[in-house]
Every structure is written in structure tokens, then in C-alpha cells.
Design a protein around this motif. Structure first.
Motif, mmCIF file in Angstrom:
data_model
loop_
_atom_site.group_PDB
_atom_site.id
_atom_site.type_symbol
_atom_site.label_atom_id
_atom_site.label_comp_id
_atom_site.label_asym_id
_atom_site.label_seq_id
_atom_site.Cartn_x
_atom_site.Cartn_y
_atom_site.Cartn_z
ATOM 1 N N GLY A 15 -89.296 -71.344 19.221
ATOM 2 C CA GLY A 15 -90.019 -70.199 19.781
ATOM 3 C C GLY A 15 -89.171 -69.364 20.728
ATOM 4 O O GLY A 15 -89.702 -68.779 21.681
ATOM 5 N N GLN B 268 -87.242 -66.564 22.611
ATOM 6 C CA GLN B 268 -87.360 -65.128 22.809
ATOM 7 C C GLN B 268 -86.155 -64.638 23.598
ATOM 8 O O GLN B 268 -85.717 -65.282 24.549
ATOM 9 N N LYS B 269 -85.628 -63.496 23.180
ATOM 10 C CA LYS B 269 -84.486 -62.913 23.862
ATOM 11 C C LYS B 269 -84.533 -61.401 23.742
ATOM 12 O O LYS B 269 -84.663 -60.862 22.645
ATOM 13 N N SER B 270 -84.451 -60.742 24.892
ATOM 14 C CA SER B 270 -84.446 -59.284 24.938
ATOM 15 C C SER B 270 -83.249 -58.805 25.734
ATOM 16 O O SER B 270 -82.774 -59.487 26.648
ATOM 17 N N VAL C 55 -85.987 -56.019 21.930
ATOM 18 C CA VAL C 55 -86.297 -57.409 21.599
ATOM 19 C C VAL C 55 -85.427 -57.828 20.423
ATOM 20 O O VAL C 55 -85.482 -57.220 19.345
ATOM 21 N N PHE D 190 -84.860 -61.534 19.631
ATOM 22 C CA PHE D 190 -85.544 -62.701 19.066
ATOM 23 C C PHE D 190 -86.956 -62.780 19.636
ATOM 24 O O PHE D 190 -87.146 -62.683 20.848
ATOM 25 N N ASP D 191 -87.912 -62.972 18.763
ATOM 26 C CA ASP D 191 -89.315 -63.058 19.171
ATOM 27 C C ASP D 191 -89.960 -64.251 18.480
ATOM 28 O O ASP D 191 -90.580 -64.132 17.420
ATOM 29 N N GLY D 192 -89.724 -65.439 19.058
ATOM 30 C CA GLY D 192 -90.265 -66.659 18.464
ATOM 31 C C GLY D 192 -89.359 -67.240 17.402
ATOM 32 O O GLY D 192 -89.812 -67.645 16.327
ATOM 33 N N ASN E 66 -85.481 -65.598 27.284
ATOM 34 C CA ASN E 66 -86.661 -65.031 27.937
ATOM 35 C C ASN E 66 -87.931 -65.804 27.649
ATOM 36 O O ASN E 66 -88.964 -65.548 28.261
ATOM 37 N N GLY E 67 -87.852 -66.748 26.733
ATOM 38 C CA GLY E 67 -89.025 -67.563 26.404
ATOM 39 C C GLY E 67 -88.667 -68.583 25.356
ATOM 40 O O GLY E 67 -87.602 -68.530 24.736
ATOM 41 N N GLY E 68 -89.579 -69.546 25.142
ATOM 42 C CA GLY E 68 -89.303 -70.632 24.223
ATOM 43 C C GLY E 68 -88.331 -71.628 24.844
ATOM 44 O O GLY E 68 -88.162 -71.676 26.069
ATOM 45 N N LYS F 225 -84.083 -62.440 12.773
ATOM 46 C CA LYS F 225 -84.913 -63.316 11.946
ATOM 47 C C LYS F 225 -84.072 -63.913 10.827
ATOM 48 O O LYS F 225 -83.140 -63.282 10.320
#
Length: 257
Positions: free
Chosen positions: A10, A12-14, A19, A21-23, A58-60, A228
Motif C-alpha cells: 500500500g 504511497q509516494k508524492s 502522486v 505511487f498510490d497504494g 507518504n503512506g503504506g 503501477k
């Protein structure tokens, strides 16, 4: 489910408002060789840089040997990482970059031995003995007393590989390691990676535009675009019979080239 050697879960990178990577999800098994291919800007090198903690996420989460890279357990709670945790996680990985970044004022042997002495606490004798062995392994046994300025680009990159191996990582990250080389020097560097793949079976994550090399060395190839995985599979499946139109057009452009 078995624990992967490396797991992007999951992620996330911006970059600012962009953005990338989103998940994002990807598992890499122990001793698996995975090659990332795709157009420039698709996020291939960023994945390696996040894994090496040169870029934050940024997430995951990213896991190595089941341990979270960007979070750590403290008194039963997940907290942000501190420097000792990052050093511990980085010690599992070694990255070879496009550009060699050798210390120009040090001999080739010292370039390889310096970090094992300073970071791993090895004695000078042990570090230099192992550096000599690694130089022989990459075909440069006679270059120990030379300085980087005396080497060709291919020789510098082989020293860079030896320097990475001297830190005894279990994961090798290879980021376009031949892109800065003249075409006639590419094979001497790729031959070193071929031998490592055959004899030592590191877990490897590679970014390359050398399609024939990717086909030869990989257990799995992932085609990325816009952050992706568009398609992934064995080299035989992906190169011989890609199912996605975007993969087909990308590979056709290399064949035309």
C-alpha cells in the motif's frame, strides 16, 4: 502466507502535488531476481530509493525480512523510525548507482575497505584482505593500488559493485548501473552481475534498459508505467507473449531500436 524478503504494501509516494505511487504492492521472495522495466518517470528508481531509505514514503509500508522499514515497535506501539533502526535496516541492503561515486583520493582497495572498517568495525587486515578477494571476484585483482582516475568507466563500476558487496548485504539494488557507460564497456559490468546471480543468489531488484540482460538474468520482470505494475511475469512470458498493449508497444520500441 509466507513472509516475502521484500514487501511493498500500500505504498504511497508524492512529489509535491504529483502522486507517483498510490497504494503500490509488490512482493519479492528470498533470492529472487526481479527486474523493473518501463519508460522514464514510471517510478522504477524511486522504488529502489525508498527501499534504501533515500526517499521517504507518504503512506503504506515497506518490509524487509518481515520488519517494517519506516515504522518500529516501541513499548508495544508503532512509532516513527529513529536512526539506529534505519541503520539496522540499511545494513541488509546494498545499492549500486548509475554513477560510481568513488573517493578520488583513495586507492581502489581503500575505497572498498573503508566502510567495512568504519561501519562494520573490521580490522584493517580483514577489511583489506576481503577487499582484495572482492577485486579478484570482479576481475580487477591487479588494480588495488590504482586510483579511480586511472580506471575506465566499466572498471569504476566494477569497483562500485565490489564496494557494495564488502558491506555484506543480503539484498542488492542495481539502478541503471550501465547507463553511464560507453556501449563497449557494458558487458564487462553485466558479466559481474551474471556471475553473482549464478554463484551467490542474492535477492536482487534491478532497474535496467538492457532488455536482453533482463530477459537472461531475471526470475520475474515487472513492467511499470505511471507508478503501477502494468504487467509482470517470467521473462519468457513477458518478452515472448506480453498480454497488455502498453507492454507490447514498449518492448516493440526496443526491438525496433
Amino acid at each position: 502466507m509466507s513472509t516475502a524478503k521484500i514487501r511493498f504494501q500500500g505504498v504511497q509516494k508524492s512529489f509535491g502535488d504529483q502522486v507517483l505511487f498510490d497504494g503500490f504492492d509488490l512482493d519479492i521472495q528470498d533470492q529472487e531476481i526481479v527486474t523493473l522495466i518501463g519508460p522514464s518517470g514510471s517510478g522504477k528508481s524511486t522504488l529502489l530509493r525508498m527501499l534504501m531509505t533515500l526517499e521517504n514514503i507518504n503512506g503504506g509500508e515497506i518490509y524487509v525480512d518481515g520488519e517494517p522499514l519506516w515504522q518500529q515497535q516501541h513499548s508495544g506501539n508503532q512509532t516513527s523510525v529513529d536512526q539506529p533502526h534505519l541503520r539496522h535496516m540499511r545494513s541488509k541492503m546494498g545499492m549500486v548507482f548509475q554513477h560510481f561515486n568513488l573517493f578520488p583520493h583513495m586507492t581502489v582497495l581503500r575505497n572498498i575497505a573503508e566502510a567495512p572498517m568504519r561501519v562494520l568495525g573490521k580490522s584493517r587486515h580483514q577489511a583489506y584482505t576481503e577487499a582484495e578477494q572482492l577485486l579478484a571476484q570482479v576481475g580487477l585483482a591487479e588494480k588495488g593500488d590504482a586510483f579511480p582516475a586511472d580506471l575506465s568507466g566499466g572498471q569504476k563500476q566494477r569497483v562500485g559493485i565490489a564496494r557494495t558487496l564488502a558491506m555484506q548485504p543480503s539484498v542488492l539494488l542495481l539502478d541503471e548501473i550501465t547507463s553511464a557507460l560507453d556501449p563497449e564497456l557494458v558487458d564487462e559490468v553485466l558479466d559481474v552481475i551474471r556471475q553473482l546471480a549464478k554463484t551467490q543468489r542474492y535477492t536482487m531488484l534491478l532497474v535496467t534498459h538492457e532488455m536482453y540482460f533482463a530477459r537472461e538474468i531475471s526470475d520475474r520482470v515487472c513492467f511499470l508505467e505511471q507508478g503501477k505494475i502494468v504487467e509482470e511475469g517470467t521473462p519468457e512470458a513477458l518478452f515472448n507473449n506480453p498480454s497488455e498493449p502498453r507492454t507490447q508497444s514498449f518492448l516493440a520500441s526496443f526491438l525496433r531500436g
